[in-house]
Design an enzyme around this catalytic site. Structure first.
Site, PDB file in Angstrom:
ATOM      1  N   LYS A   1      51.270  48.892  37.431  1.00 23.60           N
ATOM      2  CA  LYS A   1      50.367  48.535  36.328  1.00 23.60           C
ATOM      3  C   LYS A   1      49.960  49.796  35.550  1.00 23.60           C
ATOM      4  O   LYS A   1      49.912  49.786  34.320  1.00 23.60           O
ATOM      5  CB  LYS A   1      49.118  47.826  36.875  1.00 23.60           C
ATOM      6  CG  LYS A   1      49.402  46.414  37.370  1.00 23.60           C
ATOM      7  CD  LYS A   1      48.225  45.790  38.117  1.00 23.60           C
ATOM      8  CE  LYS A   1      48.620  44.437  38.703  1.00 23.60           C
ATOM      9  NZ  LYS A   1      47.537  43.728  39.379  1.00 23.60           N
TER      10      LYS A   1
ATOM     11  N   GLN B   1      41.946  44.960  42.377  1.00 20.19           N
ATOM     12  CA  GLN B   1      43.185  44.454  42.977  1.00 20.19           C
ATOM     13  C   GLN B   1      42.868  43.635  44.232  1.00 20.19           C
ATOM     14  O   GLN B   1      42.097  44.072  45.093  1.00 20.19           O
ATOM     15  CB  GLN B   1      44.114  45.643  43.306  1.00 20.19           C
ATOM     16  CG  GLN B   1      45.492  45.250  43.807  1.00 20.19           C
ATOM     17  CD  GLN B   1      46.357  44.541  42.758  1.00 20.19           C
ATOM     18  OE1 GLN B   1      46.178  44.715  41.556  1.00 20.19           O
ATOM     19  NE2 GLN B   1      47.279  43.725  43.210  1.00 20.19           N
TER      20      GLN B   1
ATOM     21  N   ASP C   1      41.959  40.209  34.151  1.00 19.34           N
ATOM     22  CA  ASP C   1      42.745  39.367  35.052  1.00 19.34           C
ATOM     23  C   ASP C   1      42.536  37.887  34.724  1.00 19.34           C
ATOM     24  O   ASP C   1      43.302  37.036  35.180  1.00 19.34           O
ATOM     25  CB  ASP C   1      42.299  39.583  36.508  1.00 19.34           C
ATOM     26  CG  ASP C   1      43.228  40.490  37.295  1.00 19.34           C
ATOM     27  OD1 ASP C   1      44.421  40.538  36.967  1.00 19.34           O
ATOM     28  OD2 ASP C   1      42.738  41.141  38.235  1.00 19.34           O
TER      29      ASP C   1
HETATM   30  N1  GUN Z   1      46.876  40.555  43.676  1.00 15.91           N
HETATM   31  C1  GUN Z   1      48.024  39.891  43.436  1.00 15.91           C
HETATM   32  N2  GUN Z   1      48.125  39.584  42.126  1.00 15.91           N
HETATM   33  C2  GUN Z   1      47.015  40.067  41.527  1.00 15.91           C
HETATM   34  C3  GUN Z   1      46.558  40.082  40.188  1.00 15.91           C
HETATM   35  O1  GUN Z   1      47.187  39.543  39.267  1.00 15.91           O
HETATM   36  N3  GUN Z   1      45.356  40.681  39.969  1.00 15.91           N
HETATM   37  C4  GUN Z   1      44.636  41.241  40.963  1.00 15.91           C
HETATM   38  N4  GUN Z   1      43.466  41.795  40.649  1.00 15.91           N
HETATM   39  N5  GUN Z   1      45.038  41.249  42.220  1.00 15.91           N
HETATM   40  C5  GUN Z   1      46.227  40.676  42.490  1.00 15.91           C
END
Ligand code: GUN
Length: 290
Positions: free
Chosen positions: A52, A96, A119
């Site tokens: 990311k 996350q 998100d």
């Molecule tokens: N863990 C797995 N996918 C995601 C996501 O899209 N966002 C976040 N914050 N954690 C994740």
């Protein structure tokens, strides 16, 4: 069969975002700024977070990575969230997931300022999405909608069967596919672990969104000719021939199902890269609306 190439499509979108950021900066606008909170040492989470941040750098965003110990208390983590809410330079941030089991994930999500929730996990944003109001959409369902859109796949009046009702994929995907909007306007069936005779339902599907996390769960005998497949599954399976020691496997038996499908996402290189680009879109959106 046409491969829904998430790698190529996401690169096109990243290029578009890069140009927009460049134009924004030239006009003296603010550099979009994403912060990422990473708690603990979960291998998959570290990989996702690094990817990311790399994406952000490619398009010219500013990033801040906040690494916190696995043993952080819920109270301390909530304090970090409050600090990010108050930091006017941060346009958006993510925490996350998963979080260590001693932390209440829902409590943390609820503490995120909905205007910085890139998100799209906050109930306020999920509610806006359900009402078709402008908001941040969750990354994976948004990535799938973009893929359908970029390949001009008809969804109106189609029967879309979703497998898995997770809060971050299956449930929001069911809302988006049923909205009065393109992509959407589908007749949606949301299936899950308590669904009876899932094979029969899958055989009636024009579009299948598979998000259960069980490798090869859907096989060729369960789908009809011409089906559109979006495979969200990315389970790590042991593969000694790979440097990492594993490879990613989808929920769909690609080998068999691709022979019947009209469109299908590969794993990896399908929905995954599209998910990553959604976060960039949401962050840019947040920076633009400040
Ligand atoms: N863990 C797995 N996918 C995601 C996501 O899209 N966002 C976040 N914050 N954690 C994740």
């Amino acid at each position: 069969m046409i491969l829904l190439d998430g790698k190529k499509t996401s690169q096109e979108i990243r290029n578009e975002i890069g140009l927009e950021v460049k134009a924004l900066k030239e006009k003296g606008g603010k550099t979009p700024h994403l912060a990422v909170v990473l708690v603990g040492n979960n291998g998959a989470s570290i990989t996702y977070v690094n990817a990311k941040i790399k994406d952000c750098e490619e398009v010219g965003f500013k990033t801040t990575l906040i690494k916190l110990s696995e043993t952080i208390s819920e109270k301390e983590l909530l304090e970090e969230v409050h600090k990010l809410n108050a930091d006017s330079d941060v346009d958006g941030y993510i925490v996350q997931l998963p979080l260590p089991t001693h932390v209440d994930e829902q409590k943390v999500i609820m503490a995120i300022d909905p205007l910085k929730d890139v998100d799209g996990f906050h109930p306020e944003n999920l509610g806006k999405m359900a009402l078709n109001l402008p908001t941040f959409l969750p990354a994976t369902p948004m990535g799938m909608m973009d893929l359908l859109d970029r390949y001009n796949i008809e969804t109106g009046g189609k029967h879309c069967v979703i497998v898995g009702r997770s809060h971050i994929v299956g449930l929001p995907a069911s809302i988006l596919m049923g909205r009065n909007h393109y992509p959407g306007n589908a007749t949606v069936t949301l299936t899950h672990s308590r669904t009876i005779n899932i094979e029969k339902i899958l055989r009636e599907a024009d579009i299948i969104i598979a998000a259960v996390g069980k490798p090869d769960f859907i096989t060729a005998d369960m789908v009809k000719e011409g089906v559109v497949i979006l495979d969200v599954g990315t389970t790590r399976v042991v593969d000694k021939s790979k440097k990492s020691g594993y490879r990613l496997k989808g929920d769909v038996d690609f080998e068999g199902v691709s022979k019947k499908a009209s469109y299908i996402t590969p794993v990896p290189g399908g929905v995954g890269p599209m998910t990553r680009v959604s976060l960039l879109k949401n962050t840019l959106r947040s920076a633009r609306t400040k």
